[in-house]
Scaffold this motif. Structure first.
Motif, PDB file in Angstrom:
ATOM      1  N   LEU A  35       1.070  -1.423   0.061  1.00 35.63           N
ATOM      2  CA  LEU A  35      -0.268  -0.300   0.062  1.00 35.63           C
ATOM      3  C   LEU A  35       0.930   1.054  -0.223  1.00 35.63           C
ATOM      4  O   LEU A  35       0.318   2.020  -0.640  1.00 35.63           O
ATOM      5  CB  LEU A  35      -0.904   0.341   1.595  1.00 35.63           C
ATOM      6  N   ALA A  36       1.652   0.912   0.362  1.00 33.42           N
ATOM      7  CA  ALA A  36       2.645   2.238   0.592  1.00 33.42           C
ATOM      8  C   ALA A  36       3.349   2.451  -0.933  1.00 33.42           C
ATOM      9  O   ALA A  36       3.739   3.580  -0.616  1.00 33.42           O
ATOM     10  CB  ALA A  36       3.819   2.012   1.589  1.00 33.42           C
ATOM     11  N   GLU A  37       3.801   1.577  -1.200  1.00 30.00           N
ATOM     12  CA  GLU A  37       4.873   1.309  -3.190  1.00 30.00           C
ATOM     13  C   GLU A  37       4.106   1.122  -3.944  1.00 30.00           C
ATOM     14  O   GLU A  37       4.291   2.086  -4.669  1.00 30.00           O
ATOM     15  CB  GLU A  37       5.638   0.515  -2.997  1.00 30.00           C
ATOM     16  N   GLU A  38       2.709   1.305  -4.080  1.00 29.08           N
ATOM     17  CA  GLU A  38       2.052   1.453  -4.920  1.00 29.08           C
ATOM     18  C   GLU A  38       1.054   2.257  -4.970  1.00 29.08           C
ATOM     19  O   GLU A  38       0.294   2.206  -3.971  1.00 29.08           O
ATOM     20  CB  GLU A  38       1.611  -0.134  -4.980  1.00 29.08           C
ATOM     21  N   GLU A  39       0.471   2.906  -6.252  1.00 31.10           N
ATOM     22  CA  GLU A  39      -0.404   3.419  -6.545  1.00 31.10           C
ATOM     23  C   GLU A  39      -1.438   2.216  -6.472  1.00 31.10           C
ATOM     24  O   GLU A  39      -2.191   2.113  -7.452  1.00 31.10           O
ATOM     25  CB  GLU A  39      -0.177   4.421  -7.256  1.00 31.10           C
ATOM     26  N   ILE A  40      -2.776   2.073  -5.740  1.00 29.42           N
ATOM     27  CA  ILE A  40      -3.524   1.237  -5.470  1.00 29.42           C
ATOM     28  C   ILE A  40      -5.449   1.717  -5.016  1.00 29.42           C
ATOM     29  O   ILE A  40      -5.435   2.754  -4.403  1.00 29.42           O
ATOM     30  CB  ILE A  40      -3.333   0.021  -4.559  1.00 29.42           C
ATOM     31  N   ASP A  41      -6.022   1.560  -6.146  1.00 25.89           N
ATOM     32  CA  ASP A  41      -7.216   2.378  -5.533  1.00 25.89           C
ATOM     33  C   ASP A  41      -8.059   1.152  -4.561  1.00 25.89           C
ATOM     34  O   ASP A  41      -9.305   1.812  -4.152  1.00 25.89           O
ATOM     35  CB  ASP A  41      -8.539   2.769  -7.078  1.00 25.89           C
ATOM     36  N   VAL A  42      -7.850   0.219  -5.359  1.00 25.73           N
ATOM     37  CA  VAL A  42      -9.065  -0.935  -4.727  1.00 25.73           C
ATOM     38  C   VAL A  42      -8.773  -1.899  -3.768  1.00 25.73           C
ATOM     39  O   VAL A  42      -7.362  -2.224  -4.929  1.00 25.73           O
ATOM     40  CB  VAL A  42      -9.968  -1.220  -5.963  1.00 25.73           C
ATOM     41  N   VAL A  43      -9.096  -2.551  -2.858  1.00 31.74           N
ATOM     42  CA  VAL A  43      -7.901  -3.497  -2.626  1.00 31.74           C
ATOM     43  C   VAL A  43      -9.315  -5.088  -2.810  1.00 31.74           C
ATOM     44  O   VAL A  43     -10.060  -4.919  -1.986  1.00 31.74           O
ATOM     45  CB  VAL A  43      -7.501  -3.539  -1.220  1.00 31.74           C
ATOM     46  N   ASP A  44      -8.649  -5.996  -3.166  1.00 34.87           N
ATOM     47  CA  ASP A  44      -9.313  -7.501  -3.132  1.00 34.87           C
ATOM     48  C   ASP A  44      -9.240  -8.486  -2.513  1.00 34.87           C
ATOM     49  O   ASP A  44      -8.088  -8.581  -2.486  1.00 34.87           O
ATOM     50  CB  ASP A  44      -9.944  -7.972  -4.697  1.00 34.87           C
ATOM     51  N   ILE A  45      -9.782  -8.764  -1.323  1.00 32.52           N
ATOM     52  CA  ILE A  45      -9.619  -9.248  -0.376  1.00 32.52           C
ATOM     53  C   ILE A  45      -9.740 -10.921  -0.443  1.00 32.52           C
ATOM     54  O   ILE A  45     -11.222 -11.206  -0.351  1.00 32.52           O
ATOM     55  CB  ILE A  45      -9.354  -8.373   0.855  1.00 32.52           C
ATOM     56  N   CYS A  46      -9.330 -11.348  -0.597  1.00 30.04           N
ATOM     57  CA  CYS A  46      -9.814 -13.272  -0.496  1.00 30.04           C
ATOM     58  C   CYS A  46      -8.493 -14.104   0.328  1.00 30.04           C
ATOM     59  O   CYS A  46      -7.976 -14.367   0.050  1.00 30.04           O
ATOM     60  CB  CYS A  46      -9.462 -13.677  -2.033  1.00 30.04           C
ATOM     61  N   LEU A  47      -9.225 -13.387   0.825  1.00 31.20           N
ATOM     62  CA  LEU A  47      -8.634 -13.650   2.392  1.00 31.20           C
ATOM     63  C   LEU A  47      -9.540 -15.544   3.660  1.00 31.20           C
ATOM     64  O   LEU A  47     -10.750 -14.619   3.550  1.00 31.20           O
ATOM     65  CB  LEU A  47      -8.091 -13.361   3.426  1.00 31.20           C
ATOM     66  N   PRO A  48      -9.078 -16.133   4.950  1.00 30.51           N
ATOM     67  CA  PRO A  48      -9.520 -16.690   5.618  1.00 30.51           C
ATOM     68  C   PRO A  48     -10.704 -15.630   6.300  1.00 30.51           C
ATOM     69  O   PRO A  48     -10.157 -14.760   6.371  1.00 30.51           O
ATOM     70  CB  PRO A  48      -8.680 -17.110   6.052  1.00 30.51           C
ATOM     71  N   HIS A  49     -11.981 -16.108   6.386  1.00 31.45           N
ATOM     72  CA  HIS A  49     -13.127 -15.059   7.010  1.00 31.45           C
ATOM     73  C   HIS A  49     -12.385 -14.237   8.027  1.00 31.45           C
ATOM     74  O   HIS A  49     -12.939 -13.301   8.519  1.00 31.45           O
ATOM     75  CB  HIS A  49     -14.549 -15.636   7.662  1.00 31.45           C
ATOM     76  N   SER A  50     -11.240 -14.533   8.960  1.00 31.65           N
ATOM     77  CA  SER A  50     -11.532 -14.246  10.187  1.00 31.65           C
ATOM     78  C   SER A  50      -9.896 -12.749  10.039  1.00 31.65           C
ATOM     79  O   SER A  50      -9.679 -11.554  10.830  1.00 31.65           O
ATOM     80  CB  SER A  50     -10.601 -15.053  11.504  1.00 31.65           C
ATOM     81  N   LEU A  51      -9.489 -12.467   8.567  1.00 28.51           N
ATOM     82  CA  LEU A  51      -8.676 -11.826   8.190  1.00 28.51           C
ATOM     83  C   LEU A  51      -9.192 -10.341   7.771  1.00 28.51           C
ATOM     84  O   LEU A  51      -9.112  -9.472   7.186  1.00 28.51           O
ATOM     85  CB  LEU A  51      -7.400 -12.502   7.355  1.00 28.51           C
ATOM     86  N   HIS A  52     -10.797 -11.156   6.900  1.00 29.72           N
ATOM     87  CA  HIS A  52     -11.250  -9.609   6.611  1.00 29.72           C
ATOM     88  C   HIS A  52     -11.251  -8.649   7.155  1.00 29.72           C
ATOM     89  O   HIS A  52     -10.581  -6.952   6.479  1.00 29.72           O
ATOM     90  CB  HIS A  52     -12.686 -10.432   6.499  1.00 29.72           C
ATOM     91  N   LEU A  53     -12.062  -8.384   8.755  1.00 30.30           N
ATOM     92  CA  LEU A  53     -12.173  -7.514   9.613  1.00 30.30           C
ATOM     93  C   LEU A  53     -10.518  -6.419   9.210  1.00 30.30           C
ATOM     94  O   LEU A  53     -10.054  -5.258   8.723  1.00 30.30           O
ATOM     95  CB  LEU A  53     -12.685  -7.461  10.808  1.00 30.30           C
ATOM     96  N   PRO A  54      -9.248  -6.987   9.945  1.00 30.70           N
ATOM     97  CA  PRO A  54      -7.928  -6.275  10.639  1.00 30.70           C
ATOM     98  C   PRO A  54      -7.524  -5.746   8.455  1.00 30.70           C
ATOM     99  O   PRO A  54      -6.840  -4.711   8.909  1.00 30.70           O
ATOM    100  CB  PRO A  54      -7.147  -7.152  10.178  1.00 30.70           C
ATOM    101  N   VAL A  55      -7.574  -6.491   7.389  1.00 30.97           N
ATOM    102  CA  VAL A  55      -6.646  -6.772   6.220  1.00 30.97           C
ATOM    103  C   VAL A  55      -7.734  -4.864   5.913  1.00 30.97           C
ATOM    104  O   VAL A  55      -7.602  -4.136   5.119  1.00 30.97           O
ATOM    105  CB  VAL A  55      -6.581  -7.641   5.648  1.00 30.97           C
ATOM    106  N   ALA A  56      -9.237  -5.266   5.876  1.00 27.48           N
ATOM    107  CA  ALA A  56     -10.095  -4.030   5.163  1.00 27.48           C
ATOM    108  C   ALA A  56      -9.743  -3.015   5.679  1.00 27.48           C
ATOM    109  O   ALA A  56      -9.616  -1.859   5.198  1.00 27.48           O
ATOM    110  CB  ALA A  56     -11.904  -4.746   5.747  1.00 27.48           C
ATOM    111  N   LEU A  57      -9.545  -2.885   7.203  1.00 28.85           N
ATOM    112  CA  LEU A  57      -9.080  -1.681   7.788  1.00 28.85           C
ATOM    113  C   LEU A  57      -8.181  -0.960   7.246  1.00 28.85           C
ATOM    114  O   LEU A  57      -7.919   0.171   7.444  1.00 28.85           O
ATOM    115  CB  LEU A  57      -9.645  -1.805   9.017  1.00 28.85           C
ATOM    116  N   THR A  58      -6.671  -2.089   7.167  1.00 31.50           N
ATOM    117  CA  THR A  58      -5.471  -1.285   6.589  1.00 31.50           C
ATOM    118  C   THR A  58      -5.260  -1.489   5.479  1.00 31.50           C
ATOM    119  O   THR A  58      -5.401   0.113   5.050  1.00 31.50           O
ATOM    120  CB  THR A  58      -4.601  -2.345   6.759  1.00 31.50           C
TER     121      THR A  58
END
Length: 316
Positions: A35-58
């Motif tokens: 996230l710091a090095e790339e110019e990103i508009d959208v993050v598509d989170i394809c992770l185990p359910h328990s990781l949805h919250l922390p990665v989405a918040l990041t």
């Protein structure tokens, strides 16, 4: 997607990230660095359910829109945290409830919405699977529950899509939050009743995810969706409708792969316009709330009023 270009991939497994990047885009093992090095508009989170919250918040904190696989989070509180963070940063969140975009399901929703079947009375959705899913999906702490919180999410959001708002939820689950079988009854605000049953106890190789509808003027059956992808069913018809006393095969056809693509593409198209996706935080939250209510009902032995549960979680 015509509305987005893949910019980077990230996975804890560096080899997997590199293979996914195919040498043409950047590959990372740390999301903060990506996230710091790339110019990103959208993050598509394809992770185990328990990781949805922390990665989405990041991702949201970095100012990115977010796509989440189902379920949105493992509880209503997590859904609310994601929604609040997105509002605060002015970004959008889309949930990939792909079966909403499956052609036979869309056609059935149209028939119900047009009143072609009359007054909706009963909805029945199955999830009979022969053999368990492996890996993290067998771990309740990562999946957020058992079969209901995993593949059962598809059944829940489709019942909401076809039957409308849910008022009450009752459930029989032997080991709630670690279940391998469940039976959930939904009381819709319209007065219709829905039943969802699922289990891992089917014969080897079986995958049955059909949906049946009974209404005052007609009936309908979708033979399956993921069942075709899993290889337990093949060939048309996928949707049959009984109108005027006659069963007819509807010509609409589709595939699981195409429904996944359509779901993600719709989210990206909406985000490109700054518009809310068709399946956003409200639909994601309501789906998780139904599952949470089912667990509570199974634990307490009493029906749960969904609006009361949602209000309670919002207060907490």
């Amino acid at each position: 997607s015509p509305d987005a270009t893949l910019a980077a991939v990230c996975d804890l497994d560096g080899d997997l990230a590199g293979r996914s990047a195919q040498g043409s885009i950047a590959a990372y093992t740390e999301i903060d660095r990506m996230l710091a090095e790339e110019e990103i508009d959208v993050v598509d989170i394809c992770l185990p359910h328990s990781l949805h919250l922390p990665v989405a918040l990041t991702a949201i904190e970095a100012g990115c829109h977010v796509i989440l696989e189902k379920p949105m989070a493992i509880d209503v509180r997590g859904c609310d945290e994601i929604a609040a963070a997105a509002r605060g940063r002015g970004v959008l969140v889309g949930i990939s409830h792909n079966q909403v975009f499956f052609g036979p399901h869309r056609r059935l929703a149209e028939l119900i919405g047009q009143g072609a079947l009359g007054t909706l009375r009963s909805l029945y959705a199955r999830l009979w699977i022969g053999g368990r899913y492996g890996g993290w999906r067998e771990q309740p702490e990562q999946a957020g529950g058992g079969l209901l919180m995993d593949a059962g999410v598809h059944r829940v959001y489709m019942m909401r899509e076809l039957g409308g708002p849910v008022e009450t939820v009752s459930a029989q689950i032997a080991s709630p939050r670690a279940e391998d079988a469940f039976a959930v009854t939904l009381g819709f605000k319209s007065g219709a009743t829905g039943v969802i049953q699922g289990a891992y106890h089917g014969p080897e190789g079986v995958f049955d995810d059909r949906i049946e509808i009974q209404a005052s003027q007609g009936m309908a059956e979708v033979r399956g969706c993921e069942a075709f992808f899993e290889g337990d069913l093949a060939g048309p018809p996928q949707l049959r409708v009984r109108l005027g006393g006659v069963w007819q095969d509807d010509p609409v056809s589709d595939s699981w792969n195409a429904s996944v693509e359509a779901s993600v593409h719709q989210i990206l198209a909406s985000m490109a316009l700054g518009a809310q996706p068709i399946v956003g935080v409200d639909a994601g939250r309501e789906t998780v709330a139904v599952i949470e209510a089912a667990y509570r009902s199974a634990e307490n032995g009493e029906p749960v009023n969904l609006s009361e549960l949602i209000s309670e979680e919002a207060t907490n």
